[in-house]
Design a protein around this motif. Sequence first.
Motif, PDB file in Angstrom:
ATOM      1  N   ASP A 150       0.746  -1.145  -0.125  1.00  0.00           N
ATOM      2  CA  ASP A 150      -0.184   0.371   0.518  1.00  0.00           C
ATOM      3  C   ASP A 150       0.398   1.595  -0.008  1.00  0.00           C
ATOM      4  N   ASP A 160      -5.495  -5.163   0.117  1.00  0.00           N
ATOM      5  CA  ASP A 160      -6.596  -5.911  -0.103  1.00  0.00           C
ATOM      6  C   ASP A 160      -6.857  -7.126   0.399  1.00  0.00           C
ATOM      7  N   ASP A 161      -5.425  -7.790  -0.543  1.00  0.00           N
ATOM      8  CA  ASP A 161      -4.849  -9.276  -0.305  1.00  0.00           C
ATOM      9  C   ASP A 161      -5.491 -10.112   0.895  1.00  0.00           C
ATOM     10  N   ARG A 190      -7.356  -8.818   1.971  1.00  0.00           N
ATOM     11  CA  ARG A 190      -9.458  -9.238   2.988  1.00  0.00           C
ATOM     12  C   ARG A 190      -9.654  -9.904   1.595  1.00  0.00           C
ATOM     13  N   LYS A 191      -9.589 -10.549   0.705  1.00  0.00           N
ATOM     14  CA  LYS A 191      -9.313 -11.354  -0.228  1.00  0.00           C
ATOM     15  C   LYS A 191      -9.647 -12.309   0.361  1.00  0.00           C
ATOM     16  N   TYR A 211      -4.613   3.690   4.665  1.00  0.00           N
ATOM     17  CA  TYR A 211      -5.520   3.148   4.731  1.00  0.00           C
ATOM     18  C   TYR A 211      -6.912   4.531   5.329  1.00  0.00           C
ATOM     19  N   SER A 249     -12.370   1.317   0.728  1.00  0.00           N
ATOM     20  CA  SER A 249     -11.623   0.709   0.943  1.00  0.00           C
ATOM     21  C   SER A 249     -12.173  -1.858   1.193  1.00  0.00           C
ATOM     22  N   ILE A 273     -12.872  -2.518  -1.233  1.00  0.00           N
ATOM     23  CA  ILE A 273     -13.001  -3.063  -3.154  1.00  0.00           C
ATOM     24  C   ILE A 273     -13.342  -4.546  -2.450  1.00  0.00           C
ATOM     25  N   MET A 274     -12.908  -4.702  -3.140  1.00  0.00           N
ATOM     26  CA  MET A 274     -12.638  -5.257  -3.736  1.00  0.00           C
ATOM     27  C   MET A 274     -12.917  -6.458  -3.887  1.00  0.00           C
ATOM     28  N   SER A 293     -14.394  -7.688  -6.907  1.00  0.00           N
ATOM     29  CA  SER A 293     -13.092  -7.645  -8.214  1.00  0.00           C
ATOM     30  C   SER A 293     -13.867  -8.764  -9.243  1.00  0.00           C
TER      31      SER A 293
END
Length: 723
Positions: A242, A367-368, A370-371, A455, A464, A466-467, A471
């Motif tokens: 980030d 983001d990773d 969260r993914k 962040y 935030s 996102i994704m 995605s």
Amino acid sequence: MKKSPLPLQSAGGSDKKRRQQPHGKEALVKLLRWHFGHAEFRGKQLEAIEAVLSGRDCFCLMPTGGGKSMCYQIPAMARPGIVLVVCPLIALMENQVTALKEKGIAAEYLSSTQTSHAKNKIHEDLDSGKPTLRLLYVTPELIATAGFMSKLTKIYSRGLLNLVAIDEAHCISTWGHDFRPSYRKLSSLRNHFPGIPILALTATAVPKVQNDVIESLGLQRPLVLKSSFNRPNIYYEVRYKDILNDVYADLCNLLKTSGNVCGIIYCLERSACDDLSAYLSNNGISCAAYHAGLNDKLRSSVLDDWISSKTQVVVATVAFGMGIDRKDVRIVCHYNIPKSMESFYQESGRAGRDQLPSRSVLYYGVDDRRKMEFILRNAKSKKSQTSNSQDQLSKKSLDDFTQMVEYCEGSGCRRKKILESFGEQVPASLCNESCDACKHPSLVARNLEEVTNTYATRQRYGFSHIMISRSENMNCQDLSEFWNREDEASCSEEDVSDSDDDNDVVRGLGRSKFQKKSGLNERIDFLQRAEENYYRSKAPDKQANKSDKNAIADALRESSKQRLCDALKQAQQRLVPLGVELKSAASILENQCYEKYGKSGKSFYYSQVASTVRWLSTADSTELTNRVGISNPSTSADKSKQAEQPSPSSPDREQVNVKDEDRDTAIKPQASEAGPVIESSSAQLPPIPSFSDFMNRRRGREKSNDKTQRIAMKNFEKKTRLK
Ligand SMILES: Nc1ncnc2c1ncn2[C@@H]1O[C@H](COP(=O)(O)OP(=O)(O)OP(=O)(O)O)[C@@H](O)[C@H]1O
Ligand SMILES: [Mg+2]
């Protein structure tokens, strides 16, 4: 070249005599030097070897690259007869057998990939009274077949089975990170072959898994050998995506400044492997992508080129897994955060197997994170046949993942974190400044602060969430190694071709419920619908007799309101200002959840709140205002009036906020028809749409959401430029 046998090996005579043969340290060291060219035993190798040669079961926990194979290879050289080695992957067996043959050692493996001629030759040898084979590698699936078992029983009854070694033994445990259902079938070995020592070997097993392995294999009074997990020759470092301008460029630069050394880069998705590998190649790095999406031929040529140093760097998914034995890997990078400390340890542990200084660099991005959380929360595998065990598994996966997040987000010693996650208590001084947190503590602290600020800014501007929900780049196929790993093994099916588990493996969502091309959005839809169906089947009337302990406390309702209020705040930031009074809107939403599932108990209610929060992260302005039924900011006095006396709906508002396509959709709120109602006790959730309605609505919504997001993004960019 076949070596002449050492005198120690040639002892004939009865089985009992052979077992009593002395195997002093000196004689064993001689074997090590003669056959393998190593000067001395490492760590606990000798203890393990002596234990099994004396007929004792042994559980051996040694770090990655610690030399576990030697613990069964030396016993195989110490006396005639056969050492049976159970291996999870064909590639792993092939590698070891080839290396042993090069040393002149009689080793073979049995698998479906061999020609019948090769198989027949092995069987002939096994059937002869005096097999020349010393090491026979097999998959757990083969062991489970009646044909092979009866062959093994014959060998045993002739006194020719010396040892059963189970490599990567953690695969037997459902708690382990590489669970293989077929490993379960090994539990009968102990009873089938009394008196034959069993040696279980693994590099990654937390205490719970250790006990599970010992119990599942029925090891009797095993000698338990545990070495420290510490890999002193690996320097650990985390870089923060980030706050990097260009992650690819950073990685490229890292590889170049490391001196074009041999390396592995792990990515979560196949497309990222291809993409990153192309970028690095274009920038002068000798590299190739490796994942289960490539055909067999291409994969083995990538592997061969890398093993023989034709290419220096492999950009791979986890399919590039167990058994990769190139000793001089100097750097292992993770382009995405791994799912657990065990996976991270295994993967980063492929660096420095020659014990020389090496590096592990993990690129961490919020983001990773969260993914991965999303994936783990929704993973479904054979491990979990019931919703209860599914919940447990999901919780366990998330707990495991939390350790990984703490590794990245903490400022303490990385090495200590790794070791503590395996139950080892160590002083921070052990690290000896061989991680970034110990070597450059102020830099790490500064980076973390910058990440937090970045962040927070992103959250403020609503980017935030996102994704996961949007995605489009991530699809099921792209992640299939990840899902496979959950189900069967850490690589593609063809690598485990003896599998007889295929029929009953309950494939993960990514494999069974969707066509290959379906994307993550479909997966989310599917999960949401499944969740709805589940709740519907537990409708309040069916749950009327819930006990009091399920009653929903006021405090829980208050905290749910707060949670919804926070989610609404984020939705506000994401969308153009809505003029919605947040607390009132949160109350309405919470009340809807309570009305619908309050009587069904805490977990239903809570899940409904959670799914409303999820809905808020994707809803557009129209949906939002429709559902909460507020179009204009109103004073609390107004509100209480309205609550007492429902006002007719404003035609203006309907014109402005309700699109035609939404008029007859399922999520049209009943409450809005009666104007803003605070704490409405009659609020009802809309009926559940049919699947096709749902999908059609969603498509329409996505179009308008994309537009709203584009506008928000533009505003954000403008603001940033102004700053
Ligand atoms: N006593 C020794 N002295 C020097 N090198 C050794 C010794 N024992 C093993 N090695 C070497 O160490 C390397 C790693 O060995 P091995 O593959 O058996 O490790 P492992 O513990 O099985 O690792 P993994 O957990 O990754 O499978 C091999 O190249 C092997 O030749
Ligand atoms: Mg090994």
